[in-house]
Design a protein around this motif. Structure first.
Motif, PDB file in Angstrom:
ATOM      1  N   LEU A  43      14.200   7.299 -12.120  1.00 52.81           N
ATOM      2  CA  LEU A  43      12.776   7.537 -11.875  1.00 52.81           C
ATOM      3  C   LEU A  43      12.044   6.230 -11.619  1.00 52.81           C
ATOM      4  CD1 LEU A  43      12.000  10.255 -14.577  1.00 52.81           C
ATOM      5  CD2 LEU A  43      11.998  10.578 -12.099  1.00 52.81           C
ATOM      6  N   ALA A  44      12.334   5.227 -12.438  1.00 52.20           N
ATOM      7  CA  ALA A  44      11.652   3.936 -12.286  1.00 52.20           C
ATOM      8  C   ALA A  44      12.071   3.232 -11.002  1.00 52.20           C
ATOM      9  CB  ALA A  44      11.943   3.050 -13.494  1.00 52.20           C
ATOM     10  N   TYR A  45      13.318   3.439 -10.586  1.00 52.02           N
ATOM     11  CA  TYR A  45      13.852   2.701  -9.449  1.00 52.02           C
ATOM     12  C   TYR A  45      13.421   3.288  -8.105  1.00 52.02           C
ATOM     13  CZ  TYR A  45      17.269  -0.049  -6.815  1.00 52.02           C
ATOM     14  OH  TYR A  45      17.866  -0.918  -5.941  1.00 52.02           O
ATOM     15  N   SER A  46      13.333   4.628  -8.039  1.00 50.26           N
ATOM     16  CA  SER A  46      13.128   5.208  -6.708  1.00 50.26           C
ATOM     17  C   SER A  46      12.088   6.317  -6.629  1.00 50.26           C
ATOM     18  CB  SER A  46      14.460   5.756  -6.185  1.00 50.26           C
ATOM     19  OG  SER A  46      14.981   6.743  -7.062  1.00 50.26           O
ATOM     20  N   VAL A  47      11.708   6.925  -7.739  1.00 52.18           N
ATOM     21  CA  VAL A  47      10.798   8.072  -7.688  1.00 52.18           C
ATOM     22  C   VAL A  47       9.365   7.679  -8.050  1.00 52.18           C
ATOM     23  CG1 VAL A  47      10.338  10.370  -8.595  1.00 52.18           C
ATOM     24  CG2 VAL A  47      12.707   9.631  -8.246  1.00 52.18           C
ATOM     25  N   LEU A  48       9.199   7.027  -9.175  1.00 49.57           N
ATOM     26  CA  LEU A  48       7.852   6.661  -9.640  1.00 49.57           C
ATOM     27  C   LEU A  48       7.438   5.279  -9.135  1.00 49.57           C
ATOM     28  CD1 LEU A  48       8.105   7.942 -13.333  1.00 49.57           C
ATOM     29  CD2 LEU A  48       7.143   9.110 -11.345  1.00 49.57           C
ATOM     30  N   THR A  49       7.713   5.021  -7.873  1.00 52.28           N
ATOM     31  CA  THR A  49       7.412   3.696  -7.325  1.00 52.28           C
ATOM     32  C   THR A  49       5.930   3.326  -7.356  1.00 52.28           C
ATOM     33  OG1 THR A  49       7.481   4.709  -5.126  1.00 52.28           O
ATOM     34  CG2 THR A  49       9.456   3.566  -5.883  1.00 52.28           C
ATOM     35  N   PRO A  50       4.967   4.274  -7.251  1.00 51.18           N
ATOM     36  CA  PRO A  50       3.562   3.862  -7.388  1.00 51.18           C
ATOM     37  C   PRO A  50       3.237   3.287  -8.770  1.00 51.18           C
ATOM     38  CG  PRO A  50       3.716   6.015  -6.328  1.00 51.18           C
ATOM     39  CD  PRO A  50       5.082   5.692  -6.846  1.00 51.18           C
ATOM     40  N   ILE A  51       4.032   3.675  -9.768  1.00 49.72           N
ATOM     41  CA  ILE A  51       3.797   3.188 -11.131  1.00 49.72           C
ATOM     42  C   ILE A  51       4.687   1.998 -11.452  1.00 49.72           C
ATOM     43  CG2 ILE A  51       3.892   3.814 -13.582  1.00 49.72           C
ATOM     44  CD1 ILE A  51       3.339   6.695 -12.773  1.00 49.72           C
ATOM     45  N   THR A  52       5.920   2.039 -10.976  1.00 49.09           N
ATOM     46  CA  THR A  52       6.897   1.016 -11.365  1.00 49.09           C
ATOM     47  C   THR A  52       7.172  -0.025 -10.281  1.00 49.09           C
ATOM     48  OG1 THR A  52       8.767   2.336 -10.574  1.00 49.09           O
ATOM     49  CG2 THR A  52       8.020   2.723 -12.834  1.00 49.09           C
ATOM     50  N   ASN A  53       6.728   0.227  -9.065  1.00 55.76           N
ATOM     51  CA  ASN A  53       6.978  -0.652  -7.915  1.00 55.76           C
ATOM     52  C   ASN A  53       8.461  -0.723  -7.563  1.00 55.76           C
ATOM     53  OD1 ASN A  53       5.878  -2.174  -5.823  1.00 55.76           O
ATOM     54  ND2 ASN A  53       6.239  -4.112  -6.892  1.00 55.76           N
ATOM     55  N   GLY A  54       9.213   0.284  -7.971  1.00 54.94           N
ATOM     56  CA  GLY A  54      10.586   0.437  -7.537  1.00 54.94           C
ATOM     57  C   GLY A  54      11.494  -0.727  -7.862  1.00 54.94           C
ATOM     58  N   GLU A  55      12.383  -1.052  -6.900  1.00 55.72           N
ATOM     59  CA  GLU A  55      13.381  -2.085  -7.132  1.00 55.72           C
ATOM     60  C   GLU A  55      12.778  -3.478  -7.203  1.00 55.72           C
ATOM     61  OE1 GLU A  55      16.139  -2.589  -3.931  1.00 55.72           O
ATOM     62  OE2 GLU A  55      14.723  -1.793  -2.462  1.00 55.72           O
ATOM     63  N   THR A  56      11.592  -3.670  -6.647  1.00 55.07           N
ATOM     64  CA  THR A  56      10.938  -4.983  -6.702  1.00 55.07           C
ATOM     65  C   THR A  56      10.469  -5.313  -8.109  1.00 55.07           C
ATOM     66  OG1 THR A  56      10.198  -4.674  -4.426  1.00 55.07           O
ATOM     67  CG2 THR A  56       9.121  -6.412  -5.700  1.00 55.07           C
ATOM     68  N   GLY A  57      10.091  -4.294  -8.853  1.00 53.08           N
ATOM     69  CA  GLY A  57       9.586  -4.512 -10.204  1.00 53.08           C
ATOM     70  C   GLY A  57       8.071  -4.623 -10.231  1.00 53.08           C
ATOM     71  N   LEU A  58       7.508  -4.316 -11.366  1.00 54.63           N
ATOM     72  CA  LEU A  58       6.057  -4.349 -11.537  1.00 54.63           C
ATOM     73  C   LEU A  58       5.627  -5.763 -11.911  1.00 54.63           C
ATOM     74  CD1 LEU A  58       3.530  -2.525 -11.557  1.00 54.63           C
ATOM     75  CD2 LEU A  58       3.893  -2.204 -14.009  1.00 54.63           C
ATOM     76  N   GLN A  59       4.720  -6.321 -11.125  1.00 58.49           N
ATOM     77  CA  GLN A  59       4.261  -7.686 -11.342  1.00 58.49           C
ATOM     78  C   GLN A  59       2.747  -7.743 -11.289  1.00 58.49           C
ATOM     79  OE1 GLN A  59       6.306 -10.525  -8.798  1.00 58.49           O
ATOM     80  NE2 GLN A  59       8.006  -9.092  -8.492  1.00 58.49           N
ATOM     81  N   LEU A  60       2.210  -8.855 -11.769  1.00 54.79           N
ATOM     82  CA  LEU A  60       0.769  -9.081 -11.705  1.00 54.79           C
ATOM     83  C   LEU A  60       0.367  -9.506 -10.304  1.00 54.79           C
ATOM     84  CD1 LEU A  60       0.257 -11.028 -15.061  1.00 54.79           C
ATOM     85  CD2 LEU A  60       0.131  -8.566 -14.663  1.00 54.79           C
ATOM     86  N   ALA A  61      -0.911  -9.269  -9.954  1.00 58.28           N
ATOM     87  CA  ALA A  61      -1.432  -9.638  -8.638  1.00 58.28           C
ATOM     88  C   ALA A  61      -2.835 -10.221  -8.778  1.00 58.28           C
ATOM     89  CB  ALA A  61      -1.448  -8.421  -7.710  1.00 58.28           C
ATOM     90  N   LEU A  62      -3.261 -10.944  -7.761  1.00 56.76           N
ATOM     91  CA  LEU A  62      -4.579 -11.586  -7.802  1.00 56.76           C
ATOM     92  C   LEU A  62      -5.715 -10.568  -7.774  1.00 56.76           C
ATOM     93  CD1 LEU A  62      -4.017 -14.614  -5.383  1.00 56.76           C
ATOM     94  CD2 LEU A  62      -4.320 -14.693  -7.858  1.00 56.76           C
ATOM     95  N   ASN A  63      -5.457  -9.389  -7.190  1.00 47.36           N
ATOM     96  CA  ASN A  63      -6.527  -8.390  -7.077  1.00 47.36           C
ATOM     97  C   ASN A  63      -6.527  -7.376  -8.220  1.00 47.36           C
ATOM     98  OD1 ASN A  63      -4.172  -7.151  -6.377  1.00 47.36           O
ATOM     99  ND2 ASN A  63      -4.952  -6.176  -4.500  1.00 47.36           N
ATOM    100  N   ASP A  64      -5.787  -7.645  -9.296  1.00 46.25           N
ATOM    101  CA  ASP A  64      -5.814  -6.753 -10.453  1.00 46.25           C
ATOM    102  C   ASP A  64      -7.206  -6.764 -11.086  1.00 46.25           C
ATOM    103  OD1 ASP A  64      -3.151  -6.052 -10.179  1.00 46.25           O
ATOM    104  OD2 ASP A  64      -2.439  -7.666 -11.473  1.00 46.25           O
ATOM    105  N   PRO A  65      -7.728  -5.598 -11.517  1.00 49.58           N
ATOM    106  CA  PRO A  65      -9.115  -5.540 -12.014  1.00 49.58           C
ATOM    107  C   PRO A  65      -9.347  -6.295 -13.318  1.00 49.58           C
ATOM    108  CG  PRO A  65      -8.002  -3.422 -12.269  1.00 49.58           C
ATOM    109  CD  PRO A  65      -7.106  -4.265 -11.438  1.00 49.58           C
TER     110      PRO A  65
END
Length: 401
Positions: free
Chosen positions: A139-161
């Motif tokens: 699920l984390a790798y390929s299905v819930l990509t909007p939440i987990t960002n898939g194979e790239t992994g979930l990371q911080l971004a400059l536009n985070d609120p």
């Protein structure tokens, strides 16, 4: 002290001393020496010692006390990591909310998994937990990509609120911090040829580790812990007495999952990213190895097992042929080549082979893990009573006729 008996207080103080002085104890060799590569006193590795120590202590509450072997605890580690990163993206870079929500989400997920898996026991329970872990990974790798960002992994971004913080500082992502103290802040102490590093993130992990270890001691010595031991001893007989063991095993499963979530939250606090690889079955198997190597059912054993495996992973994997040739530089060339040929499969990428051999030897000769080895050594140094003392002892215990 703190409601602990004398033996547990001594153990707690011993672990506290080891944790506090670890930056000194783990750097036994001078910086310029050839053996400096065996030093383990740098922040990233010391943090991993404590984080995976917490992971193993939590797993030991389930496996060591109840005998239920879970192959899915990496799922709770991953859920905790994802929850922690999302807290840093949406709320603040302060690590406290991230760690807290990691524990909460991992606890809720472990409640769901435990409620279903604990309907079975033995190998069927283990297979169910493994199935849940693999489903979570998929699920984390390929299905819930909007939440987990898939194979790239979930990371911080400059536009985070980050509603309670700032999105960026001088054009870059702000550092994870504990009320203003950055987790990467370090103080270096140079003494002769030695260099010791004292890191803020490490000591935050140390505080959390000691709290988690204290809670584990209280669980082990509590009536609840005795009920869990009864489950391990003979769950069927316990049920025949009229006691329902399911609430106890479910509570142990959830507590164990929350420990895993806590470890995941600390990973994010030290390095704000989360990937699906943390939920793979190999990560679940790793914590099983840590617990068995150290000594399942003991308090400090899983911590030692975690440190042993992480040391092998981070130190032995860095040794290569060039380093071996430097070690054997004083030997004849043919002998040096032979030794390098023999040792090569056990170092670098082959460090798993070394770990596997060590694991086999410990399981065969020390079924109780590293702690059994320490107990045997302790018994060797105990003074054996002389023949005169043993005779007098027998005489004193013989009742008068």
């Amino acid at each position: 002290m703190l409601g602990l008996n004398k033996k547990d207080t001594s153990l707690f103080l011993l672990v506290l001393a080891l944790v506090v002085f670890a930056p000194l104890l783990l750097n036994p060799f001078p910086e310029g020496s050839e053996l400096a590569q065996f030093n383990a006193g740098y922040p990233d590795l010391m943090q991993r010692f404590l984080i995976f120590g917490i992971f193993a202590v939590g797993f030991n509450i389930l496996f060591g006390l109840t005998g239920y072997l879970s192959f899915g605890h990496a799922a709770f580690l991953g859920v905790g990591s994802y929850a922690g990163v999302w807290m840093m993206k949406l709320l603040t870079m302060n690590v406290i909310p991230a760690i807290f929500m990691s524990v909460v989400f991992a606890g809720l997920f472990s409640l769901l998994v435990g409620y279903i898996s604990l309907r079975r026991s033995g190998i069927y329970f283990s297979i169910l937990t493994l199935a849940f872990a693999q489903m979570s990974f998929s699920l984390a790798y390929s299905v819930l990509t909007p939440i987990t960002n898939g194979e790239t992994g979930l990371q911080l971004a400059l536009n985070d609120p980050r509603v309670l913080g700032v999105s960026q500082v001088d054009g870059s992502i702000p550092a994870a911090n504990f009320f203003g103290i950055a987790m990467r802040d370090s103080f270096e102490l140079s003494m002769g040829g030695w260099l010791f590093t004292f890191n803020a993130g490490y000591y935050l992990c140390a505080v959390v580790m000691m709290v988690a270890f204290y809670v584990a001691i209280r669980i082990f010595r509590s009536p609840f812990g005795m009920m869990l031991r009864a489950v391990k001893s003979n769950q069927q007989r316990m049920n025949f007495t009229g006691l329902n063991s399911k609430p106890y095993t479910l509570a142990a499963f959830v507590i164990s999952g929350m420990y895993a979530g806590l470890a995941g939250g600390l990973m994010v606090a030290m390095d704000p990213l989360a990937g699906a690889e943390r939920m793979q079955w190999t990560a679940s198997g790793e914590v099983v190895l840590m617990t068995i190597l150290g000594g399942a059912g003991t308090l400090i054993g899983p911590v030692l097992g975690a440190g042993f495996i992480k040391y092998c992973e981070n130190i032995f994997s860095k040794i290569n042929d060039n380093i071996l040739y430097d070690w054997f530089a004083g030997l004849p060339e043919g002998l040096a080549d032979f030794l390098v040929f023999v040792i090569h499969p056990f170092i670098g990428k082959g460090w798993h082979l070394t770990l596997g051999i060590m694991f086999m030897l410990i399981v065969i000769f020390l079924p109780g893990g590293i702690m059994e080895g320490f107990e045997r050594i302790g018994r060797l140094f105990k003074r054996k009573p002389s023949s005169g003392e043993s005779v007098s002892a027998k005489t004193s215990t013989t009742p008068a006729e």
